[in-house]
Design a protein around this motif. Structure first.
Motif, PDB file in Angstrom:
ATOM      1  N   MET A 216      -6.648   7.800  -3.708  1.00  0.00           N
ATOM      2  CA  MET A 216      -5.861   6.178  -3.867  1.00  0.00           C
ATOM      3  C   MET A 216      -4.302   6.005  -3.899  1.00  0.00           C
ATOM      4  O   MET A 216      -3.779   6.796  -4.830  1.00  0.00           O
ATOM      5  CB  MET A 216      -6.709   6.173  -5.508  1.00  0.00           C
ATOM      6  N   ARG A 217      -4.040   4.739  -4.277  1.00  0.00           N
ATOM      7  CA  ARG A 217      -2.821   4.628  -4.837  1.00  0.00           C
ATOM      8  C   ARG A 217      -2.922   3.694  -5.953  1.00  0.00           C
ATOM      9  O   ARG A 217      -3.054   2.810  -6.123  1.00  0.00           O
ATOM     10  CB  ARG A 217      -1.666   3.125  -3.615  1.00  0.00           C
ATOM     11  N   VAL A 218      -2.582   4.074  -6.996  1.00  0.00           N
ATOM     12  CA  VAL A 218      -1.489   3.738  -8.124  1.00  0.00           C
ATOM     13  C   VAL A 218      -0.332   3.879  -8.565  1.00  0.00           C
ATOM     14  O   VAL A 218       0.107   4.972  -8.836  1.00  0.00           O
ATOM     15  CB  VAL A 218      -2.885   5.496  -9.172  1.00  0.00           C
ATOM     16  N   LEU A 219      -0.343   2.568  -9.150  1.00  0.00           N
ATOM     17  CA  LEU A 219       0.576   2.454 -10.180  1.00  0.00           C
ATOM     18  C   LEU A 219       0.258   2.149 -11.527  1.00  0.00           C
ATOM     19  O   LEU A 219      -0.318   1.277 -12.456  1.00  0.00           O
ATOM     20  CB  LEU A 219       0.923   0.894  -9.540  1.00  0.00           C
ATOM     21  N   VAL A 220       0.565   2.689 -12.183  1.00  0.00           N
ATOM     22  CA  VAL A 220       0.998   3.637 -13.336  1.00  0.00           C
ATOM     23  C   VAL A 220       1.864   2.449 -13.986  1.00  0.00           C
ATOM     24  O   VAL A 220       3.264   2.627 -14.297  1.00  0.00           O
ATOM     25  CB  VAL A 220       0.917   5.189 -13.808  1.00  0.00           C
ATOM     26  N   VAL A 221       1.222   1.448 -14.989  1.00  0.00           N
ATOM     27  CA  VAL A 221       2.953   1.240 -16.145  1.00  0.00           C
ATOM     28  C   VAL A 221       2.911   1.631 -17.241  1.00  0.00           C
ATOM     29  O   VAL A 221       1.592   1.450 -17.702  1.00  0.00           O
ATOM     30  CB  VAL A 221       2.193  -0.580 -16.183  1.00  0.00           C
ATOM     31  N   SER A 222       3.895   1.783 -17.764  1.00  0.00           N
ATOM     32  CA  SER A 222       4.109   2.661 -19.061  1.00  0.00           C
ATOM     33  C   SER A 222       5.804   2.855 -19.715  1.00  0.00           C
ATOM     34  O   SER A 222       6.829   2.737 -19.319  1.00  0.00           O
ATOM     35  CB  SER A 222       4.032   3.751 -19.237  1.00  0.00           C
ATOM     36  N   TRP A 223       5.911   2.066 -21.202  1.00  0.00           N
ATOM     37  CA  TRP A 223       6.833   1.560 -21.656  1.00  0.00           C
ATOM     38  C   TRP A 223       7.760   3.655 -21.849  1.00  0.00           C
ATOM     39  O   TRP A 223       8.992   3.333 -22.841  1.00  0.00           O
ATOM     40  CB  TRP A 223       6.707   0.923 -22.873  1.00  0.00           C
ATOM     41  N   GLU A 224       6.883   4.252 -22.081  1.00  0.00           N
ATOM     42  CA  GLU A 224       7.753   5.605 -22.403  1.00  0.00           C
ATOM     43  C   GLU A 224       7.441   7.126 -21.077  1.00  0.00           C
ATOM     44  O   GLU A 224       5.728   6.352 -20.965  1.00  0.00           O
ATOM     45  CB  GLU A 224       7.480   5.968 -23.485  1.00  0.00           C
TER      46      GLU A 224
ATOM     47  N   ALA B  92       1.942  13.755 -18.414  1.00  0.00           N
ATOM     48  CA  ALA B  92       0.849  14.853 -18.026  1.00  0.00           C
ATOM     49  C   ALA B  92       0.018  14.402 -16.868  1.00  0.00           C
ATOM     50  O   ALA B  92      -0.582  14.971 -15.745  1.00  0.00           O
ATOM     51  CB  ALA B  92       0.358  15.376 -18.847  1.00  0.00           C
ATOM     52  N   LEU B  93      -0.790  13.135 -17.027  1.00  0.00           N
ATOM     53  CA  LEU B  93      -1.892  12.477 -16.241  1.00  0.00           C
ATOM     54  C   LEU B  93      -1.523  11.927 -14.853  1.00  0.00           C
ATOM     55  O   LEU B  93      -2.001  12.510 -14.072  1.00  0.00           O
ATOM     56  CB  LEU B  93      -2.206  11.013 -16.868  1.00  0.00           C
ATOM     57  N   SER B  94      -0.176  11.816 -14.692  1.00  0.00           N
ATOM     58  CA  SER B  94       0.445  11.397 -13.423  1.00  0.00           C
ATOM     59  C   SER B  94       0.678  12.350 -12.467  1.00  0.00           C
ATOM     60  O   SER B  94       0.218  12.227 -11.421  1.00  0.00           O
ATOM     61  CB  SER B  94       1.693  10.131 -13.612  1.00  0.00           C
TER      62      SER B  94
ATOM     63  N   VAL C 158       5.049   5.481 -11.228  1.00  0.00           N
ATOM     64  CA  VAL C 158       5.050   5.068 -12.298  1.00  0.00           C
ATOM     65  C   VAL C 158       6.169   4.165 -13.074  1.00  0.00           C
ATOM     66  O   VAL C 158       7.387   4.785 -11.990  1.00  0.00           O
ATOM     67  CB  VAL C 158       5.239   6.811 -13.041  1.00  0.00           C
ATOM     68  N   LEU C 159       6.106   2.914 -12.890  1.00  0.00           N
ATOM     69  CA  LEU C 159       6.647   1.819 -13.947  1.00  0.00           C
ATOM     70  C   LEU C 159       7.506   1.876 -14.905  1.00  0.00           C
ATOM     71  O   LEU C 159       6.296   2.219 -15.513  1.00  0.00           O
ATOM     72  CB  LEU C 159       5.909   0.325 -13.048  1.00  0.00           C
ATOM     73  N   THR C 160       7.938   2.679 -15.385  1.00  0.00           N
ATOM     74  CA  THR C 160       8.651   2.549 -16.424  1.00  0.00           C
ATOM     75  C   THR C 160      10.355   2.214 -16.715  1.00  0.00           C
ATOM     76  O   THR C 160      11.017   1.626 -16.269  1.00  0.00           O
ATOM     77  CB  THR C 160       8.719   3.736 -17.002  1.00  0.00           C
ATOM     78  N   ARG C 161      10.974   2.283 -17.614  1.00  0.00           N
ATOM     79  CA  ARG C 161      12.197   2.232 -18.750  1.00  0.00           C
ATOM     80  C   ARG C 161      12.664   3.352 -18.133  1.00  0.00           C
ATOM     81  O   ARG C 161      12.585   4.033 -18.502  1.00  0.00           O
ATOM     82  CB  ARG C 161      12.105   0.821 -19.068  1.00  0.00           C
ATOM     83  N   HIS C 162      14.145   2.214 -18.702  1.00  0.00           N
ATOM     84  CA  HIS C 162      14.913   3.642 -18.923  1.00  0.00           C
ATOM     85  C   HIS C 162      15.163   3.467 -20.499  1.00  0.00           C
ATOM     86  O   HIS C 162      14.730   2.403 -21.584  1.00  0.00           O
ATOM     87  CB  HIS C 162      16.666   3.268 -18.384  1.00  0.00           C
ATOM     88  N   PRO C 163      16.332   4.547 -21.272  1.00  0.00           N
ATOM     89  CA  PRO C 163      16.314   4.364 -22.683  1.00  0.00           C
ATOM     90  C   PRO C 163      16.318   2.886 -23.299  1.00  0.00           C
ATOM     91  O   PRO C 163      18.113   2.068 -22.563  1.00  0.00           O
ATOM     92  CB  PRO C 163      17.712   5.537 -22.943  1.00  0.00           C
ATOM     93  N   THR C 164      16.252   2.896 -24.834  1.00  0.00           N
ATOM     94  CA  THR C 164      16.762   1.484 -25.595  1.00  0.00           C
ATOM     95  C   THR C 164      18.585   2.273 -25.478  1.00  0.00           C
ATOM     96  O   THR C 164      18.530   2.679 -25.725  1.00  0.00           O
ATOM     97  CB  THR C 164      16.163   1.569 -26.914  1.00  0.00           C
TER      98      THR C 164
END
Length: 418
Positions: free
Chosen positions: A1-9, A24-26, A38-44
């Motif tokens: 599968m192609r999985v797009l994971v979205v997580s704020w951390e 770990a899951l990814s 994984v779609l995520t962010r840079h530090p606050t």
């Protein structure tokens, strides 16, 4: 599968256990042959000049890190607005930067990824899976007394009702999600995991840490977690004078940061135990593993705990565990892997700690049983395989228009009064 994971951390941005879980899951999903982004962010507090949006494809997981937009929003002060802004930036980045790559399923983690997760599942016309790691009502003993708490709850409700498949980390959390959100989607219980070898430390490192924290040679207690009301550190501080009466020289190290730090330090002073308590703040991973291994007991007095990944870390480090009988923590600890007590019961907490300190042989047997479960119930390869089954089985449902939820007053979970 192609999985797009979205997580704020996502490491190195780690606020709690969610970031490590997603990491770990990814990686494990990628190891099973799935194509994971994984779609995520840079530090606050960063922005596009210091930390521009970038896609890193050098590892087993493709990581698209999103820059913060120019609007002057602060996480602590403008939580909902900040969350909307990061989700907006994430949505744009995914649509622009992923090119021809399209997911077969979107997997959003918690309410801070709801808007981007829902939006991308709609744009790509693929199923949306969501993992609910905790709830606002649960964190606040079933009550939503402020506008911010109700706003967060409403986003959680939206994500749970919109998702095509849901995942919770424990049976207790599953029951909480059903009660709060009454979702139509199937709910799978998939625990968090751990890599035990990461927590192995040598004896000399343990001895060095123990000399640092257990000055005088008395028993060493350790608490690890965010310094928030629901983690129950205030109960441990209240119990410490009783513990020290029966186990002379007992010292406590509190590891972690949070909004309750100043209040807890004042509580230690009011109990006259500030000389026996060290608030260590953030501790690097190597020192953390050694500190846990050096402890005569690690105490987790949480009043709310969806899972309790710290309990797995304690077992991996080989430390005796004393934990509150609450939520998913009860399922993790079990009947024979540690001593437990009712959450908020200071007397029972003190008694459980004293029993652990008084009988190290029995404590060692419980540690052995706890460690044995790490390679079965909480093995990451098994957890990833089960998660992949959930993602593969998710079926996109026809869009349903959802109005705003009606949020009842009072205790939404039927929990006892504080």
């Amino acid at each position: 599968m192609r999985v797009l994971v979205v997580s704020w951390e996502y490491p190195p941005v780690v606020v709690g256990g969610l970031g490590r879980h997603v990491d770990a899951l990814s990686r494990e999903l990628a190891g099973l042959g799935h194509d994971v982004t994984v779609l995520t962010r840079h530090p606050t507090g960063t922005d596009a000049t210091s930390h521009p949006t970038a896609c890193d494809s050098s590892g087993p997981v493709r990581v698209l890190r999103v820059a913060e937009d120019p609007p002057l929003l602060e996480f602590g002060r403008d939580l909902v607005a900040w969350t909307l802004a990061w989700n907006h930036a994430a949505l744009r980045a995914a649509l622009v930067r992923l090119g021809n790559w399209r997911p077969d399923v979107v997997h959003a983690h918690d309410w801070l990824a709801a808007h981007a997760g829902i939006g991308l599942a709609d744009v790509f016309d693929v199923p949306l899976a969501a993992t609910v790691h905790a709830t606002e009502a649960g964190r606040n003993a079933g009550r939503l007394g402020t506008p911010l708490q109700r706003q967060v709850h409403s986003v959680e409700w939206w994500l749970a009702r919109r998702a095509d498949a849901l995942v919770t980390c424990s049976q207790a959390m599953r029951a909480e999600v059903v009660r709060l959100f009454a979702p139509d989607a199937p709910i799978a219980v998939v625990p968090n995991g751990i890599v035990p070898r990461r927590w192995a430390v040598d004896a000399e490192q343990v001895a060095t840490v123990r000399r640092r924290w257990a000055q005088g040679g008395g028993p060493l207690l350790v608490n690890l977690g965010r310094l928030e009301y629901e983690k129950g550190v205030q109960d441990l501080l209240a119990a410490l004078p009783r513990i020290r009466e029966r186990c002379a020289g007992t010292r406590l190290v509190v590891i972690g940061t949070g909004t309750q730090a100043a209040m807890l330090a004042e509580a230690a002073r009011s109990y006259g135990i500030d000389g026996a308590v060290t608030f260590a703040g953030h501790v690097p991973d190597d020192d953390l593993a050694a500190t846990l291994a050096a402890a005569d007991a690690v105490v987790l007095p949480s009043r709310y705990e969806p899972f309790g990944i710290v309990a797995l870390e304690v077992a991996a480090a080989g430390a005796p565990l004393v934990a509150a009988r609450t939520g998913g923590l009860t399922e993790v600890v079990g009947d024979d892997a540690g001593l437990s007590f009712p959450p908020g019961d200071v007397g029972a907490l003190a008694e459980a700690v004293v029993r652990t300190l008084d009988d190290p042989d029995a404590a060692a047997r419980r540690v052995a049983r706890a460690r044995a479960r790490l390679t079965t119930d909480f093995d990451w390869a098994r957890i990833a395989a089960r998660t992949a089954e959930v993602l593969r089985a998710a079926q996109r449902r026809p869009p349903v228009a959802l109005g705003r939820p009606t949020i009842a007053s009072g205790d939404l979970l039927g929990a006892p009064e504080r």
